[in-house]
Design an enzyme around this catalytic site. Structure first.
Site, PDB file in Angstrom:
ATOM      1  N   CYS A  85      -1.986   9.928  -6.476  1.00 29.35           N
ATOM      2  CA  CYS A  85      -3.116   9.671  -5.571  1.00 29.35           C
ATOM      3  C   CYS A  85      -4.157  10.785  -5.705  1.00 29.35           C
ATOM      4  O   CYS A  85      -3.846  11.952  -5.509  1.00 29.35           O
ATOM      5  CB  CYS A  85      -2.632   9.587  -4.125  1.00 29.35           C
ATOM      6  SG  CYS A  85      -4.035   9.436  -3.000  1.00 29.35           S
ATOM      7  N   LYS A  88       0.862  -1.183   0.000  1.00 26.26           N
ATOM      8  CA  LYS A  88       0.000   0.000   0.000  1.00 26.26           C
ATOM      9  C   LYS A  88       0.899   1.234   0.000  1.00 26.26           C
ATOM     10  O   LYS A  88       1.952   1.246   0.640  1.00 26.26           O
ATOM     11  CB  LYS A  88      -0.879  -0.024   1.265  1.00 26.26           C
ATOM     12  CG  LYS A  88      -1.665   1.252   1.517  1.00 26.26           C
ATOM     13  CD  LYS A  88      -2.799   1.448   0.542  1.00 26.26           C
ATOM     14  CE  LYS A  88      -3.545   2.765   0.789  1.00 26.26           C
ATOM     15  NZ  LYS A  88      -4.438   3.109  -0.322  1.00 26.26           N
ATOM     16  N   ASN A 140      -2.767   4.981 -12.490  1.00 24.06           N
ATOM     17  CA  ASN A 140      -3.561   5.044 -11.268  1.00 24.06           C
ATOM     18  C   ASN A 140      -5.031   5.212 -11.657  1.00 24.06           C
ATOM     19  O   ASN A 140      -5.354   5.387 -12.842  1.00 24.06           O
ATOM     20  CB  ASN A 140      -3.090   6.223 -10.414  1.00 24.06           C
ATOM     21  CG  ASN A 140      -3.336   5.999  -8.933  1.00 24.06           C
ATOM     22  OD1 ASN A 140      -4.395   5.504  -8.541  1.00 24.06           O
ATOM     23  ND2 ASN A 140      -2.376   6.356  -8.110  1.00 24.06           N
TER      24      ASN A 140
HETATM   25  C1  DHB Z   1      -5.169   6.122  -2.439  1.00 23.79           C
HETATM   26  C2  DHB Z   1      -5.700   6.036  -3.711  1.00 23.79           C
HETATM   27  C3  DHB Z   1      -4.831   6.008  -4.778  1.00 23.79           C
HETATM   28  O1  DHB Z   1      -5.267   5.909  -6.053  1.00 23.79           O
HETATM   29  C4  DHB Z   1      -3.476   6.086  -4.557  1.00 23.79           C
HETATM   30  O2  DHB Z   1      -2.656   6.071  -5.596  1.00 23.79           O
HETATM   31  C5  DHB Z   1      -2.972   6.176  -3.281  1.00 23.79           C
HETATM   32  C6  DHB Z   1      -3.837   6.193  -2.214  1.00 23.79           C
HETATM   33  C7  DHB Z   1      -6.114   6.170  -1.318  1.00 23.79           C
HETATM   34  O3  DHB Z   1      -7.148   6.818  -1.418  1.00 23.79           O
HETATM   35  O4  DHB Z   1      -5.790   5.556  -0.261  1.00 23.79           O
END
Ligand code: DHB
Length: 325
Positions: A131, A49, A201
């Site tokens: 993100c 993550k 993404n």
């Molecule tokens: C999250 C979503 C994303 O697309 C990413 O690249 C990183 C984090 C999120 O909302 O946690």
């Protein structure tokens, strides 16, 4: 030809991937238990993550939704902090471990990357500049090329150290829509000598409404979130192909809309050497990797391919007869 004579393994970036298919960051890779399940699956690598310095709770729930066509998320970067993922990499270490680092505050990200540099159990770093869900931010860094250049320039001394010890570093990009965006981002990728790019993404700023409740399917940001799943595959294929054309020496990791081995086949034809699975992993759990692997092998057998290198980037363009114009 039988299933034993075909291989989906990939040797790129100085690493050996038993399969070219792995998880996408964000999908079942936040806790150690999830990471261990990925380690025990057919995935060719483990991606963490995206992490921040400290652990984060993320946005209020429900913050993730999927149906047969798509997924929508606004998680808000819930994660256990970068040290947790370094520790996890030390406890697993059966396959390449890719640490996804969220590109937040420059100085802090620099410090995180500096620690990772020393960690031999982290095989490579995927810097996430895409993100879309941070409530305090209205921007996706990867869409603002001056800011992105600036951001990379701060990291640049570290990138040089990564180069020196041979630890690959890459960047996870947002979807791009115009030729000039591919031109500019490709120049930046070359300028900072990234070893790989992950494209793409989720498609930011999407909204899904439930008919019965007449409400958005997720809560944060009034229901606005990042789109994934089957719907994004044509966008991904185009982004892979357009980056492939401009960056012949950079490894491309395809991410977006993979449900089956056939989807992987398309990603590889467009120019990806490795691929990531997000939404479908959320739907089916880590057993999805064995299924996709076997579907891809069936296609390879039918078409007489032994190795994925035989068709990576080999999409056949249609030849147009000028007489028919
Ligand atoms: C999250 C979503 C994303 O697309 C990413 O690249 C990183 C984090 C999120 O909302 O946690």
């Amino acid at each position: 030809m039988n299933v034993k004579s075909v291989s989906t393994e990939s040797k790129v970036l100085g690493l050996s991937f038993s399969s070219c298919v792995m998880n996408a960051s964000g999908a079942l890779c936040t806790s150690f238990e999830e990471l261990r399940s990925l380690d025990e699956s057919y995935a060719g690598a483990i991606v963490s993550k995206s992490c921040s310095q400290m652990e984060r709770e993320g946005n209020p729930k429900p913050r993730y939704f999927h149906n047969q066509d798509l997924s929508l998320n606004s998680m808000g970067l819930p994660n256990n902090g970068y040290s947790y993922y370094i520790l996890s990499s030390q406890k697993l270490n059966r396959k390449p471990f890719i640490m996804s680092v969220a590109a937040l505050d420059k100085i802090i990200t620099y410090q995180i990357l500096e620690v990772i540099l020393q960690e031999s159990t982290v095989s490579m770093v995927e810097l996430n500049v895409s993100c879309p869900n941070l409530c305090h931010s209205n921007q996706v860094l990867g869409n603002h090329f001056e800011d992105l250049d600036n951001y990379f320039s701060v990291m640049s001394p570290l990138f040089q150290k990564y180069k020196m010890i041979g630890k690959p570093y890459g960047v996870k990009l947002p979807p791009y829509w115009e030729g000039y965006q591919f031109d500019v981002v490709s120049k930046l990728i070359q300028k900072y000598q990234f070893d790989f790019v992950t494209t793409l993404n989720s498609v930011p700023n999407c909204l899904v409404i439930d008919t019965e409740t007449e409400s958005p399917v997720i809560i944060p940001k009034n229901g606005i979130g990042g789109l994934g799943g089957k719907f994004v595959k044509p966008v991904t294929l185009s982004n892979i192909y357009q980056l492939r054309c401009r960056l012949p020496d950079v490894v491309i990791i395809g991410c977006g809309g993979i449900e089956t081995g056939e989807d992987v086949f398309h990603h590889l034809l467009a120019g990806a050497s490795l691929v990531q699975v997000g939404t479908e992993l959320m739907k089916r759990g880590p057993s999805v990797f064995a299924k996709i692997e076997s579907e891809l092998k069936d296609i390879m057998i039918r078409k007489g391919y032994h190795h994925i290198g035989e068709f990576i980037g080999k999409m056949k363009l249609n030849v147009v007869n000028p007489m028919t114009y």
